[in-house]
Design an enzyme around this catalytic site. Structure first.
Site, short mmCIF file in Angstrom:
data_model
loop_
_atom_site.label_atom_id
_atom_site.label_comp_id
_atom_site.label_asym_id
_atom_site.label_seq_id
_atom_site.Cartn_x
_atom_site.Cartn_y
_atom_site.Cartn_z
N HIS A 4 0.81 -1.22 0.00
CA HIS A 4 0.00 0.00 0.00
C HIS A 4 0.85 1.28 0.00
O HIS A 4 0.32 2.38 0.07
CB HIS A 4 -0.92 -0.01 1.24
CG HIS A 4 -2.08 0.94 1.14
ND1 HIS A 4 -2.25 2.01 2.00
CD2 HIS A 4 -3.12 0.98 0.27
CE1 HIS A 4 -3.35 2.66 1.68
NE2 HIS A 4 -3.90 2.06 0.64
N LYS B 268 3.05 4.42 -1.31
CA LYS B 268 3.13 5.28 -2.49
C LYS B 268 4.44 6.05 -2.35
O LYS B 268 4.56 6.92 -1.49
CB LYS B 268 1.97 6.27 -2.57
CG LYS B 268 0.60 5.62 -2.83
CD LYS B 268 -0.14 5.34 -1.60
CE LYS B 268 -1.53 4.79 -1.90
NZ LYS B 268 -2.19 4.28 -0.70
N ASP C 136 17.04 9.61 -8.46
CA ASP C 136 18.46 9.70 -8.16
C ASP C 136 18.66 9.49 -6.67
O ASP C 136 18.08 8.58 -6.09
CB ASP C 136 19.05 11.02 -8.67
CG ASP C 136 19.10 11.06 -10.20
OD1 ASP C 136 19.14 9.95 -10.80
OD2 ASP C 136 19.07 12.14 -10.80
N HIS D 231 -9.15 11.57 0.37
CA HIS D 231 -8.30 10.39 0.49
C HIS D 231 -7.03 10.66 1.30
O HIS D 231 -6.18 9.79 1.46
CB HIS D 231 -7.94 9.89 -0.92
CG HIS D 231 -7.33 8.55 -0.97
ND1 HIS D 231 -6.04 8.32 -1.43
CD2 HIS D 231 -7.81 7.33 -0.61
CE1 HIS D 231 -5.78 7.03 -1.37
NE2 HIS D 231 -6.82 6.40 -0.88
N LYS E 112 -4.39 11.17 4.21
CA LYS E 112 -4.10 10.60 5.52
C LYS E 112 -3.11 11.54 6.21
O LYS E 112 -1.91 11.53 5.92
CB LYS E 112 -3.48 9.21 5.39
CG LYS E 112 -4.30 8.21 4.54
CD LYS E 112 -3.87 8.22 3.10
CE LYS E 112 -4.32 7.04 2.28
NZ LYS E 112 -5.67 6.62 2.34
#
Length: 502
Positions: free
Chosen positions: A233, A235, A240, A420, A422
């Site tokens: 889950h 993201k 670099d 959405h 958090k």
């Protein structure tokens, strides 16, 4: 002769019936013993027993599929070995750059930094610059610019990658980057990215030299050996050795994503970070990559604009620099660490707590901490979407409203899309942003990442965004809520019984 045959058939029929009944109850007893042996909360324990004994066979199958955060014995053993390698890189980072560990910390963050250092081997890192994006379009445009400038590596992890719109442009930029020699790696969850894997993009990207890994692949052969709803889950984007993105945004175009479900545009927050904390995030990516592929990759620890091979070198400019604690969670990482961090911070709050989460199914400990904060005079605001993409969670969340409202917590229902985000801000001093929802799945099951930022200036920036969410929300009136129809209360309580399983 005919009577003898009927008698034999009757005996076989009775033996079959008794075998099925004995087999069923034997299996039920074995699963019950397994539920008893696993240390879990009493509500979770009771919910599983209720399901096992009231839903014959279905309850048993459901427990075998989803009852335990099981990665499988081989993968669990491998995770311990790979994490040992990660600890080596963490120690290497600490030994080379002692100056990037902050000496000055806020009173709220200090104990949490110590907790994280003790449990995961690394504490907070100073000298980071942060850009806060509250619009996905702005995030994607910034990301495109960074991809164009990339020279060595582009590493990404996403739960959802949905082709279409600006996301296709990201794919094209990755192809161009790979063609000029930039090493590109993608870790994409096999369930969340199912539309991506069913499209033509995997083949197109792989032909361009981009490595794509399907994380936590679902196989019927392992259906009872590994929990299938345990998902990747995180993201996270690393470019670099010094630029990183993380937050609540999946790789989707908000103008196109899930428009058919009729709940509006998804609202997200992403951070662009330039600084030492990206080295720690690189260690996390290396862990996830090795777990999925078996390939050991070296995190880029030494080639950032902030760090050189000289010890005790600090950035010349200290303007707008922030101290960040990176907190990875999930199987293979310190168990329950994000839950422990949240509990610690909630009890330290003195003036104000603002929380945004799309899914609100707190553990009993978190629920009591939130209520306790409100009852001792802290202004606690929880912002959730009016409607979200999960009917089960939508109803289960409401079962907690009465207790929170009675304690004095302000619950705001966001009206203009699916919020959405958090995020948590505490006393306008420290902030948490990441991928963790306030539900059992995020806190105890999935692979997640959270940033704890010890900075008043950043907290003020986040607070402005949260206040804008509140302005576009409807405050729940405790009196009106108490008088809602009884049928709704009954449905809420029924889903509440399943909340430990969601």
């Amino acid at each position: 002769m005919e009577l003898t045959n009927k008698y034999v058939i009757l005996i076989i029929y009775n033996i079959f019936n008794y075998s099925v009944i004995c087999g069923y109850w034997g299996l039920t007893i074995l699963v019950t013993i397994r539920v008893l042996l696993k240390r879990r909360t009493v509500p979770s324990f009771m919910a599983w027993l209720l399901m096992i004994y009231t839903l014959p066979l279905i309850g048993i199958i459901t427990y075998l599929l989803f009852g335990e955060p099981n990665l499988g014995k081989k993968r669990l053993t491998k995770s311990k070995i790979v994490w040992s390698s990660s600890i080596f890189h963490i120690n290497k980072l600490k030994n080379y750059y002692k100056n990037i560990f902050p000496k000055q910390k806020s009173d709220i963050a200090s104990s949490v930094f110590t907790l994280c250092k003790h449990r995961q081997g690394i504490g907070a890192l100073q000298g980071n610059q942060i850009q806060l994006f509250n619009k996905i379009d702005d995030t994607l445009i910034s990301l495109i610019q960074d991809i164009e400038l990339a020279q060595h590596r582009i590493d990404m992890i996403f739960y959802i990658w949905e082709p279409g719109g600006l996301v296709d442009y990201i794919s094209k930029k990755l192809i161009i980057a790979a063609q000029r020699g930039v090493k590109c790696r993608l870790i994409l969850d096999s369930v969340g990215c199912i539309n991506f894997f069913n499209s033509s993009y995997p083949k197109i990207l792989q032909q361009a030299g981009i490595n794509i890994v399907k994380a936590l692949h679902i196989s019927l052969l392992h259906i009872f050996l590994r929990r299938m709803d345990l998902r990747q889950h995180r993201k996270m984007i690393l470019i670099d050795s010094h630029i990183a993105y993380t937050g609540s945004m999946n790789m989707v175009d908000p103008n196109l994503f899930k428009k058919h479900i009729g709940i509006g545009e998804w609202i997200d927050i992403m951070l662009r970070i330039d600084g030492p904390v990206t080295s720690a995030m690189g260690i996390i990516f290396a862990f996830d990559w090795e777990m999925e592929t078996g390939e050991h990759i070296m995190p880029l620890l030494l080639n950032t604009p902030y760090l050189t091979t000289k010890k005790n070198l600090i950035p010349k400019s200290t303007k707008n620099q922030h101290t960040i604690q990176i907190i990875p969670s999930g199987p293979g990482f310190p168990e329950g660490i994000i839950h422990q961090v949240l509990i610690t911070l909630l009890y330290k709050a003195q003036k104000q707590l603002i929380i945004t989460t799309p899914y609100l199914i707190p553990s009993d400990d978190l629920l009591y901490a939130l209520c306790s904060a409100a009852q001792r005079g802290v202004k606690v605001h929880i912002i959730i979407p009016q409607n979200n993409d999960s009917i089960l969670v939508n109803w289960a969340s409401r079962a907690f409203f009465s207790e929170l409202l009675d304690a004095g917590v302000f619950i705001h229902q966001f009206q203009t899309g699916l919020l959405h985000v958090k995020s948590i801000s505490i006393d306008q001093k420290i902030s948490l942003i990441g991928t963790v929802n306030l539900d059992i799945r995020s806190l105890w099951l999935n692979f997640e990442i959270t940033l704890l930022i010890d900075s008043k200036s950043f907290s003020n920036d986040l607070n402005k965004i949260q206040q804008d969410y509140i302005a576009h929300s409807k405050l729940i009136d405790p009196k009106v809520w108490a008088n809602r129809p009884y049928w709704k209360q009954i449905v809420e309580r029924l889903f509440y019984l399943l909340s430990p399983l969601l």
